[in-house]
Design an enzyme around this catalytic site. Structure first.
Site, short mmCIF file in Angstrom:
data_model
loop_
_atom_site.label_atom_id
_atom_site.label_comp_id
_atom_site.label_asym_id
_atom_site.label_seq_id
_atom_site.Cartn_x
_atom_site.Cartn_y
_atom_site.Cartn_z
N ASN A 32 0.84 -1.21 0.00
CA ASN A 32 0.00 0.00 0.00
C ASN A 32 0.87 1.26 0.00
O ASN A 32 0.37 2.35 0.25
CB ASN A 32 -0.96 0.02 1.21
CG ASN A 32 -0.22 0.16 2.53
OD1 ASN A 32 1.00 0.01 2.59
ND2 ASN A 32 -0.95 0.44 3.59
N ASP A 74 -4.11 -2.46 1.46
CA ASP A 74 -3.64 -2.48 2.84
C ASP A 74 -3.81 -3.88 3.44
O ASP A 74 -4.93 -4.40 3.52
CB ASP A 74 -4.48 -1.45 3.63
CG ASP A 74 -4.00 -1.29 5.06
OD1 ASP A 74 -3.13 -2.07 5.51
OD2 ASP A 74 -4.50 -0.37 5.74
N THR A 144 12.91 -9.53 14.14
CA THR A 144 14.21 -8.87 14.17
C THR A 144 15.03 -9.35 15.37
O THR A 144 14.47 -9.69 16.43
CB THR A 144 14.08 -7.32 14.22
OG1 THR A 144 15.14 -6.78 15.00
CG2 THR A 144 12.79 -6.88 14.82
N SER A 179 12.90 -0.40 21.26
CA SER A 179 12.10 0.67 20.66
C SER A 179 10.67 0.16 20.54
O SER A 179 10.42 -1.06 20.65
CB SER A 179 12.62 1.03 19.26
OG SER A 179 12.21 0.04 18.32
N TYR A 181 8.96 0.08 17.81
CA TYR A 181 8.94 -0.78 16.61
C TYR A 181 9.35 -2.21 16.96
O TYR A 181 8.67 -3.18 16.62
CB TYR A 181 9.88 -0.21 15.52
CG TYR A 181 10.45 -1.28 14.63
CD1 TYR A 181 9.62 -1.95 13.73
CD2 TYR A 181 11.80 -1.66 14.70
CE1 TYR A 181 10.13 -2.98 12.93
CE2 TYR A 181 12.30 -2.68 13.92
CZ TYR A 181 11.47 -3.33 13.03
OH TYR A 181 11.96 -4.34 12.26
N HIS A 182 10.49 -2.35 17.67
CA HIS A 182 10.95 -3.70 18.00
C HIS A 182 9.95 -4.40 18.91
O HIS A 182 9.77 -5.62 18.85
CB HIS A 182 12.34 -3.64 18.66
CG HIS A 182 13.43 -3.24 17.71
ND1 HIS A 182 13.91 -1.95 17.61
CD2 HIS A 182 14.14 -3.96 16.81
CE1 HIS A 182 14.86 -1.91 16.68
NE2 HIS A 182 15.01 -3.10 16.18
N LYS A 185 7.31 -6.20 17.11
CA LYS A 185 7.77 -7.50 16.59
C LYS A 185 7.65 -8.58 17.66
O LYS A 185 7.35 -9.73 17.38
CB LYS A 185 9.22 -7.40 16.12
CG LYS A 185 9.43 -6.46 14.94
CD LYS A 185 8.86 -7.07 13.68
CE LYS A 185 9.31 -6.34 12.44
NZ LYS A 185 8.70 -6.85 11.21
N GLN A 208 15.77 -11.26 12.12
CA GLN A 208 16.76 -10.76 11.19
C GLN A 208 17.55 -9.58 11.76
O GLN A 208 16.98 -8.70 12.43
CB GLN A 208 16.04 -10.31 9.91
CG GLN A 208 17.00 -9.80 8.85
CD GLN A 208 16.31 -9.53 7.53
OE1 GLN A 208 16.59 -10.18 6.55
NE2 GLN A 208 15.43 -8.56 7.52
N VAL A 211 20.13 -5.30 7.49
CA VAL A 211 20.56 -5.74 6.16
C VAL A 211 21.32 -4.60 5.49
O VAL A 211 20.99 -3.43 5.68
CB VAL A 211 19.33 -6.11 5.31
CG1 VAL A 211 19.75 -6.62 3.93
CG2 VAL A 211 18.47 -7.14 6.02
N1 LIG Z 1 15.78 -3.91 6.38
C1 LIG Z 1 16.29 -4.46 7.48
O1 LIG Z 1 17.48 -4.31 7.76
C2 LIG Z 1 15.42 -5.29 8.37
C3 LIG Z 1 16.01 -5.92 9.49
C4 LIG Z 1 15.21 -6.71 10.32
C5 LIG Z 1 13.87 -6.86 10.03
N2 LIG Z 1 13.34 -6.24 8.94
C6 LIG Z 1 11.90 -6.44 8.68
O2 LIG Z 1 11.74 -6.87 7.35
C7 LIG Z 1 10.54 -6.32 6.81
C8 LIG Z 1 10.86 -5.57 5.52
O3 LIG Z 1 11.78 -4.53 5.81
P1 LIG Z 1 12.20 -3.47 4.72
O4 LIG Z 1 13.49 -2.90 5.15
O5 LIG Z 1 12.05 -4.06 3.38
O6 LIG Z 1 11.09 -2.37 4.94
P2 LIG Z 1 10.27 -1.53 3.86
O7 LIG Z 1 9.54 -0.48 4.59
O8 LIG Z 1 11.15 -1.12 2.75
O9 LIG Z 1 9.25 -2.62 3.31
C9 LIG Z 1 8.02 -2.88 3.92
C10 LIG Z 1 6.96 -2.68 2.86
O10 LIG Z 1 5.70 -3.03 3.44
C11 LIG Z 1 4.76 -2.07 3.02
N3 LIG Z 1 3.69 -2.05 4.01
C12 LIG Z 1 3.78 -1.68 5.32
N4 LIG Z 1 2.57 -1.81 5.90
C13 LIG Z 1 1.73 -2.27 4.96
C14 LIG Z 1 0.36 -2.58 4.96
N5 LIG Z 1 -0.40 -2.43 6.05
N6 LIG Z 1 -0.20 -3.04 3.81
C15 LIG Z 1 0.55 -3.18 2.68
N7 LIG Z 1 1.85 -2.88 2.62
C16 LIG Z 1 2.43 -2.43 3.76
C17 LIG Z 1 5.51 -0.77 2.91
O11 LIG Z 1 4.89 0.15 2.05
C18 LIG Z 1 6.87 -1.24 2.38
O12 LIG Z 1 6.93 -1.21 0.97
C19 LIG Z 1 9.94 -5.44 7.89
O13 LIG Z 1 8.96 -6.16 8.58
C20 LIG Z 1 11.11 -5.15 8.79
O14 LIG Z 1 10.69 -4.91 10.09
C21 LIG Z 1 14.08 -5.46 8.12
#
Ligand SMILES: NC(=O)c1ccc[n+]([C@@H]2O[C@H](COP(=O)([O-])OP(=O)(O)OC[C@H]3O[C@@H](n4cnc5c(N)ncnc54)[C@H](O)[C@@H]3O)[C@@H](O)[C@H]2O)c1
Length: 382
Positions: A32, A74, A144, A179, A181-182, A185, A208, A211
């Site tokens: 979304n 969504d 995470t 936090s 956010y965490h 999770k 995770q 990254v």
């Molecule tokens: N990037 C990292 O280093 C990292 C590390 C640990 C965990 N994570 C977890 O991995 C997942 C992806 O991370 P990311 O870095 O790609 O984040 P990101 O924000 O780039 O990707 C998440 C995507 O989900 C979409 N989204 C969020 N809520 C939504 C909803 N209600 N409906 C539809 N789409 C929705 C967002 O628009 C976004 O495109 C997350 O859950 C994040 O917490 C990421």
């Protein structure tokens, strides 16, 4: 397999979709654009322009002759998500669709509430779509390493055997997130565990680490297929941020003393971990928890590496310790276990000087687009 990727427009979601499709799975992505909206609202846009899903999937099809399906909506909306399940019929769902920024979740009430409701409700709607449509559909949920915090004992892989007054039981490993956010999770994990033990669904929860990376085989086919690469204090992960700071000639912003240790992994390994989880599902009635990182570093070690590699490329890279905006230990014990993904066959891509140098060279092409005001921390934990 038919793999549904929630959050498929994101930093991890889009590259995962391309690689899974190319390795023979049928993929549908859902998003979304919450991340794009928040990035715009907080002046935290990505380094490159990334087209939205209709255009991205077209470009991917033109380059590979393969079609990734997409749905815009969504994931918290149960009727919408249930409809996606009816139309696509997934065997596995990769759940990335959450608000992933710790600083964003700490700005104030509205941002905290958005993070809490979005993250819990997307997980909840997904669980119910699985319960209603297909209880054999494997949920692969992104958690995470930050859920565990930094305890003064070894971090196990999700579970711990507790001996108490002569009796013993296996429990979820204690979690102490740093936090809001965490913390969402942690709550997700509890929610999933309730539905696993009560209804026998099958779930993999991937703990995770941060990254880094902007290159994958498919992303390298066309610059418009690149992942959304953020370098700001809100969405940028630390290695990506340091590399951009090195290119921009801004001292690397080490928060506090810099002894904070975390487990990191390359974007290519994130994708491989997801692929391994998809192809080796959790059992029915199992909450399988895997720690997903390949190496641990302190922030000081990361800064020193980026400085060394940057200087080797002729950049003037300095390191600056800034007042820590977060509430966290700056020196601590850290020894997390990570067997599960290696046992499934993960062959890590380590953070070599060459890997960092290739990233710096790529970022150099976008030097003019770096906005320095996005780099110093704008959100404090207080
Ligand atoms: N990037 C990292 O280093 C990292 C590390 C640990 C965990 N994570 C977890 O991995 C997942 C992806 O991370 P990311 O870095 O790609 O984040 P990101 O924000 O780039 O990707 C998440 C995507 O989900 C979409 N989204 C969020 N809520 C939504 C909803 N209600 N409906 C539809 N789409 C929705 C967002 O628009 C976004 O495109 C997350 O859950 C994040 O917490 C990421």
């Amino acid at each position: 397999m038919r793999v549904l990727i929630l959050g498929g427009d994101g930093y991890l979601g889009w590259p995962t979709a391309m690689e899974l499709q190319r390795s023979g799975h049928d993929v549908c992505v859902v998003d979304n654009y919450l991340r794009r909206k928040i990035a715009q609202a907080t002046d935290s846009e990505a380094l490159m322009d990334n087209p939205r899903l209709p255009e991205r999937t077209e470009i991917f099809a033109a380059k590979t002759n393969m079609k990734i399906l997409y749905e815009e909506g969504d994931c918290c909306d149960f009727d919408f998500l249930n409809g996606v399940f009816e139309r696509f019929g997934p065997d596995a769902v990769v759940h990335y669709a959450e608000q992933p920024s710790a600083p964003y979740s700490m700005i104030g009430f509205h941002e905290a509430r958005l993070t809490l409701t979005n993250n819990l409700n997307s997980t909840f709607a997904l669980i119910w779509a699985v319960l209603k449509q297909n209880r054999n559909c494997h949920i692969i949920k992104l958690g995470t390493m930050g859920e565990y915090g930094t305890p003064n004992i070894d971090i196990e892989e999700g579970w711990i055997e507790i001996n108490h007054k002569g009796r013993s039981e296996r429990f979820l490993y204690p979690r102490q997130a740093g936090s809001l956010y965490h913390t969402t999770k942690v709550l997700d994990t509890d929610l999933l565990w309730f539905y696993v033990r009560t209804y026998g669904i099958q779930v993999t929860d991937l703990m995770q680490g941060p990254v880094y990376g902007l290159s994958t085989d498919s992303a390298d086919l066309d610059v418009r297929l690149a992942p959304n690469f953020h370098y700001d204090d809100i969405f940028g992960t630390v290695v990506n941020r340091f590399l951009v700071q090195a290119v921009a000639g801004i001292p690397l912003t080490v928060y506090g003393r810099g002894g904070q240790v975390r487990g990191y992994l390359n974007l290519r390994d994130t994708i491989r971990c997801i692929e391994l989880a998809v192809e080796n599902p959790a059992k029915k009635g199992e909450l399988r928890i895997l720690n997903q990182f390949t190496e641990t570093f302190s922030v000081n070690q990361l800064a020193e590496r980026v400085q060394r590699v940057g200087r080797g490329l002729g950049l003037d890279v300095n390191i600056q310790h800034v007042d820590n905006p977060r509430k966290e230990m700056e020196e601590h014990y850290y020894n997390p276990v990570r067997h599960g993904l290696l046992d499934l066959g993960l062959k890590p891509h380590f953070m070599t000087d060459e890997v960092l140098a290739v990233m710096i060279e790529k970022i150099l092409q976008y030097r003019e687009r770096i906005v320095p005001s996005r780099i110093l921390p704008r959100v404090r934990w207080k």
